[in-house]
Design a protein around this motif. Structure first.
Motif, PDB file in Angstrom:
ATOM      1  N   LEU A   1       0.852  -1.184   0.000  1.00 48.56           N
ATOM      2  CA  LEU A   1       0.000   0.000   0.000  1.00 48.56           C
ATOM      3  C   LEU A   1       0.889   1.234   0.000  1.00 48.56           C
ATOM      4  O   LEU A   1       1.571   1.527   0.976  1.00 48.56           O
ATOM      5  N   ALA A   2       0.882   1.928  -1.089  1.00 45.69           N
ATOM      6  CA  ALA A   2       1.753   3.085  -1.263  1.00 45.69           C
ATOM      7  C   ALA A   2       1.019   4.383  -0.962  1.00 45.69           C
ATOM      8  O   ALA A   2      -0.219   4.416  -0.883  1.00 45.69           O
ATOM      9  N   GLN A   3       1.780   5.424  -0.825  1.00 42.64           N
ATOM     10  CA  GLN A   3       1.217   6.753  -0.662  1.00 42.64           C
ATOM     11  C   GLN A   3       0.244   7.002  -1.813  1.00 42.64           C
ATOM     12  O   GLN A   3       0.528   6.691  -2.957  1.00 42.64           O
ATOM     13  N   GLY A   4      -0.938   7.501  -1.490  1.00 44.49           N
ATOM     14  CA  GLY A   4      -1.958   7.776  -2.491  1.00 44.49           C
ATOM     15  C   GLY A   4      -2.975   6.661  -2.673  1.00 44.49           C
ATOM     16  O   GLY A   4      -4.035   6.878  -3.236  1.00 44.49           O
ATOM     17  N   ALA A   5      -2.651   5.466  -2.190  1.00 40.09           N
ATOM     18  CA  ALA A   5      -3.581   4.342  -2.287  1.00 40.09           C
ATOM     19  C   ALA A   5      -4.709   4.510  -1.267  1.00 40.09           C
ATOM     20  O   ALA A   5      -4.611   5.299  -0.328  1.00 40.09           O
ATOM     21  N   ALA A   6      -5.770   3.758  -1.456  1.00 40.97           N
ATOM     22  CA  ALA A   6      -6.882   3.774  -0.508  1.00 40.97           C
ATOM     23  C   ALA A   6      -6.573   2.824   0.645  1.00 40.97           C
ATOM     24  O   ALA A   6      -6.183   1.677   0.423  1.00 40.97           O
ATOM     25  N   ALA A   7      -6.754   3.301   1.859  1.00 41.28           N
ATOM     26  CA  ALA A   7      -6.542   2.472   3.044  1.00 41.28           C
ATOM     27  C   ALA A   7      -7.746   1.559   3.231  1.00 41.28           C
ATOM     28  O   ALA A   7      -8.888   2.021   3.220  1.00 41.28           O
ATOM     29  N   PRO A   8      -7.514   0.275   3.408  1.00 36.28           N
ATOM     30  CA  PRO A   8      -8.643  -0.643   3.640  1.00 36.28           C
ATOM     31  C   PRO A   8      -9.354  -0.325   4.959  1.00 36.28           C
ATOM     32  O   PRO A   8      -8.705  -0.096   5.984  1.00 36.28           O
ATOM     33  N   ALA A   9     -10.664  -0.307   4.907  1.00 32.10           N
ATOM     34  CA  ALA A   9     -11.452  -0.103   6.126  1.00 32.10           C
ATOM     35  C   ALA A   9     -11.378  -1.376   6.958  1.00 32.10           C
ATOM     36  O   ALA A   9     -11.244  -2.481   6.413  1.00 32.10           O
ATOM     37  N   PHE A  10     -11.434  -1.220   8.271  1.00 34.12           N
ATOM     38  CA  PHE A  10     -11.465  -2.387   9.146  1.00 34.12           C
ATOM     39  C   PHE A  10     -12.085  -2.009  10.476  1.00 34.12           C
ATOM     40  O   PHE A  10     -12.130  -0.845  10.858  1.00 34.12           O
ATOM     41  N   SER A  11     -12.580  -3.025  11.142  1.00 35.67           N
ATOM     42  CA  SER A  11     -12.980  -2.883  12.539  1.00 35.67           C
ATOM     43  C   SER A  11     -12.390  -4.084  13.260  1.00 35.67           C
ATOM     44  O   SER A  11     -12.184  -5.138  12.655  1.00 35.67           O
ATOM     45  N   ALA A  12     -12.090  -3.895  14.539  1.00 38.59           N
ATOM     46  CA  ALA A  12     -11.438  -4.961  15.304  1.00 38.59           C
ATOM     47  C   ALA A  12     -11.652  -4.742  16.788  1.00 38.59           C
ATOM     48  O   ALA A  12     -11.823  -3.601  17.238  1.00 38.59           O
TER      49      ALA A  12
ATOM     50  N   PRO B   1      -7.710  12.710  10.439  1.00 35.42           N
ATOM     51  CA  PRO B   1      -6.739  11.724   9.971  1.00 35.42           C
ATOM     52  C   PRO B   1      -6.444  10.675  11.037  1.00 35.42           C
ATOM     53  O   PRO B   1      -6.808  10.838  12.209  1.00 35.42           O
ATOM     54  N   ALA B   2      -5.796   9.604  10.606  1.00 30.95           N
ATOM     55  CA  ALA B   2      -5.464   8.528  11.531  1.00 30.95           C
ATOM     56  C   ALA B   2      -4.056   8.009  11.264  1.00 30.95           C
ATOM     57  O   ALA B   2      -3.563   8.081  10.139  1.00 30.95           O
ATOM     58  N   VAL B   3      -3.449   7.496  12.319  1.00 36.53           N
ATOM     59  CA  VAL B   3      -2.197   6.752  12.206  1.00 36.53           C
ATOM     60  C   VAL B   3      -2.508   5.327  12.631  1.00 36.53           C
ATOM     61  O   VAL B   3      -2.958   5.097  13.755  1.00 36.53           O
ATOM     62  N   VAL B   4      -2.334   4.403  11.700  1.00 33.74           N
ATOM     63  CA  VAL B   4      -2.502   2.986  11.992  1.00 33.74           C
ATOM     64  C   VAL B   4      -1.096   2.410  11.991  1.00 33.74           C
ATOM     65  O   VAL B   4      -0.442   2.375  10.954  1.00 33.74           O
ATOM     66  N   TYR B   5      -0.649   2.018  13.186  1.00 31.55           N
ATOM     67  CA  TYR B   5       0.698   1.463  13.237  1.00 31.55           C
ATOM     68  C   TYR B   5       0.659   0.011  13.666  1.00 31.55           C
ATOM     69  O   TYR B   5      -0.071  -0.369  14.562  1.00 31.55           O
ATOM     70  N   PHE B   6       1.406  -0.789  12.943  1.00 30.81           N
ATOM     71  CA  PHE B   6       1.507  -2.221  13.207  1.00 30.81           C
ATOM     72  C   PHE B   6       2.786  -2.471  13.993  1.00 30.81           C
ATOM     73  O   PHE B   6       3.816  -1.864  13.725  1.00 30.81           O
ATOM     74  N   TYR B   7       2.692  -3.382  14.954  1.00 29.59           N
ATOM     75  CA  TYR B   7       3.862  -3.721  15.762  1.00 29.59           C
ATOM     76  C   TYR B   7       3.832  -5.221  16.046  1.00 29.59           C
ATOM     77  O   TYR B   7       2.766  -5.836  16.093  1.00 29.59           O
ATOM     78  N   PRO B   8       5.008  -5.829  16.245  1.00 32.18           N
ATOM     79  CA  PRO B   8       5.067  -7.285  16.371  1.00 32.18           C
ATOM     80  C   PRO B   8       4.386  -7.881  17.594  1.00 32.18           C
ATOM     81  O   PRO B   8       3.580  -8.799  17.458  1.00 32.18           O
ATOM     82  N   LYS B   9       4.685  -7.388  18.802  1.00 30.86           N
ATOM     83  CA  LYS B   9       4.169  -8.062  19.990  1.00 30.86           C
ATOM     84  C   LYS B   9       4.202  -7.131  21.195  1.00 30.86           C
ATOM     85  O   LYS B   9       5.229  -6.533  21.501  1.00 30.86           O
TER      86      LYS B   9
ATOM     87  N   SER C   1       3.980   1.796   9.789  1.00 27.50           N
ATOM     88  CA  SER C   1       3.011   2.826  10.162  1.00 27.50           C
ATOM     89  C   SER C   1       2.416   3.456   8.910  1.00 27.50           C
ATOM     90  O   SER C   1       3.145   3.776   7.969  1.00 27.50           O
ATOM     91  N   TYR C   2       1.102   3.613   8.935  1.00 24.38           N
ATOM     92  CA  TYR C   2       0.369   4.272   7.855  1.00 24.38           C
ATOM     93  C   TYR C   2      -0.268   5.541   8.410  1.00 24.38           C
ATOM     94  O   TYR C   2      -0.951   5.494   9.429  1.00 24.38           O
TER      95      TYR C   2
ATOM     96  N   ILE D   1      -3.941   7.112   1.760  1.00 23.78           N
ATOM     97  CA  ILE D   1      -2.702   6.960   2.523  1.00 23.78           C
ATOM     98  C   ILE D   1      -1.785   8.128   2.200  1.00 23.78           C
ATOM     99  O   ILE D   1      -1.413   8.345   1.042  1.00 23.78           O
ATOM    100  N   LEU D   2      -1.449   8.877   3.247  1.00 23.96           N
ATOM    101  CA  LEU D   2      -0.577  10.043   3.103  1.00 23.96           C
ATOM    102  C   LEU D   2       0.889   9.666   3.170  1.00 23.96           C
ATOM    103  O   LEU D   2       1.729  10.283   2.526  1.00 23.96           O
ATOM    104  N   ALA D   3       1.220   8.669   3.987  1.00 22.97           N
ATOM    105  CA  ALA D   3       2.614   8.269   4.163  1.00 22.97           C
ATOM    106  C   ALA D   3       2.666   6.856   4.726  1.00 22.97           C
ATOM    107  O   ALA D   3       1.737   6.423   5.409  1.00 22.97           O
ATOM    108  N   VAL D   4       3.763   6.163   4.433  1.00 19.68           N
ATOM    109  CA  VAL D   4       4.005   4.820   4.941  1.00 19.68           C
ATOM    110  C   VAL D   4       5.443   4.778   5.446  1.00 19.68           C
ATOM    111  O   VAL D   4       6.360   5.215   4.745  1.00 19.68           O
ATOM    112  N   PHE D   5       5.625   4.260   6.656  1.00 18.80           N
ATOM    113  CA  PHE D   5       6.960   4.123   7.232  1.00 18.80           C
ATOM    114  C   PHE D   5       7.170   2.669   7.631  1.00 18.80           C
ATOM    115  O   PHE D   5       6.345   2.089   8.318  1.00 18.80           O
ATOM    116  N   ASP D   6       8.282   2.127   7.195  1.00 19.30           N
ATOM    117  CA  ASP D   6       8.601   0.725   7.410  1.00 19.30           C
ATOM    118  C   ASP D   6      10.031   0.657   7.922  1.00 19.30           C
ATOM    119  O   ASP D   6      10.937   1.144   7.272  1.00 19.30           O
TER     120      ASP D   6
END
Length: 169
Positions: A12-23, A44-52, A131-132, A140-145
């Motif tokens: 998912l690159a900058q400019g792509a549509a962020a998938p909607a989700f609920s959890a 806006p939102a920051v969705v950040y993924f982390y391992p554990k 992080s998105y 998606i405004l930015a992606v950091f990996d």
């Protein structure tokens, strides 16, 4: 050849549509259902993924996001962390390292990780540190990996500040 520390490998690159989700999520130890669309209705939102949860890097990252929440709030941004941890663990993590300042969501079936191409390549079932930054229209405004948890917080804030500056022109 040297890899850049934040070379983006996410699909998912900058400019792509962020998938909607609920959890299932926790905020300050209280469980609830996090919904990205509802969060984006507020800004806006920051969705950040982390391992554990409760590992050293993930704890540092959560503490850094918690310490920076006044700035994220000033920018009207929602922050949510996403991992494969169960909700009981996340209830404790949301009170501890997160300081009760932002939500953490349980990706029980790993579908959010899959949608955001955030699954760890080496250890399946765990998220990579990605992080998105997402605009209210779900762009998606930015992606950091990368490994550095501190950089995800700083770069997310910078992306949000740039977006706000652009919006206010």
């Amino acid at each position: 050849m040297f890899a850049q520390p934040f070379a983006v490998r996410a699909q998912l690159a900058q400019g792509a549509a962020a998938p909607a989700f609920s959890a299932p999520a926790a905020l300050a130890g209280q469980p609830y259902e996090f919904d990205l669309r509802q969060a984006l209705d507020k800004g806006p939102a920051v969705v950040y993924f982390y391992p554990k949860a409760f590992t050293s890097g993930c704890t540092i990252e959560a503490q850094m996001f918690a310490q920076s929440m006044d700035e994220f709030n000033r920018l009207e941004a929602t922050v949510v962390g996403v991992s494969g941890d169960d909700i009981q663990t996340l209830k404790k993590f949301s009170e501890g390292p997160c300081g009760g300042k932002f939500a953490v969501a349980a990706d029980n079936d790993r579908s959010i990780m899959a949608a955001y191409d955030a699954s760890r390549r080496i250890q399946s079932g765990m998220a990579d540190r990605i992080s998105y930054v997402i605009a209210p229209d779900a762009t998606i405004l930015a992606v950091f990996d990368g490994i550095s948890p501190v950089e995800h917080v700083n770069r997310s804030l910078q992306a949000l500040q740039a977006w706000h500056t652009q919006q206010n022109k």
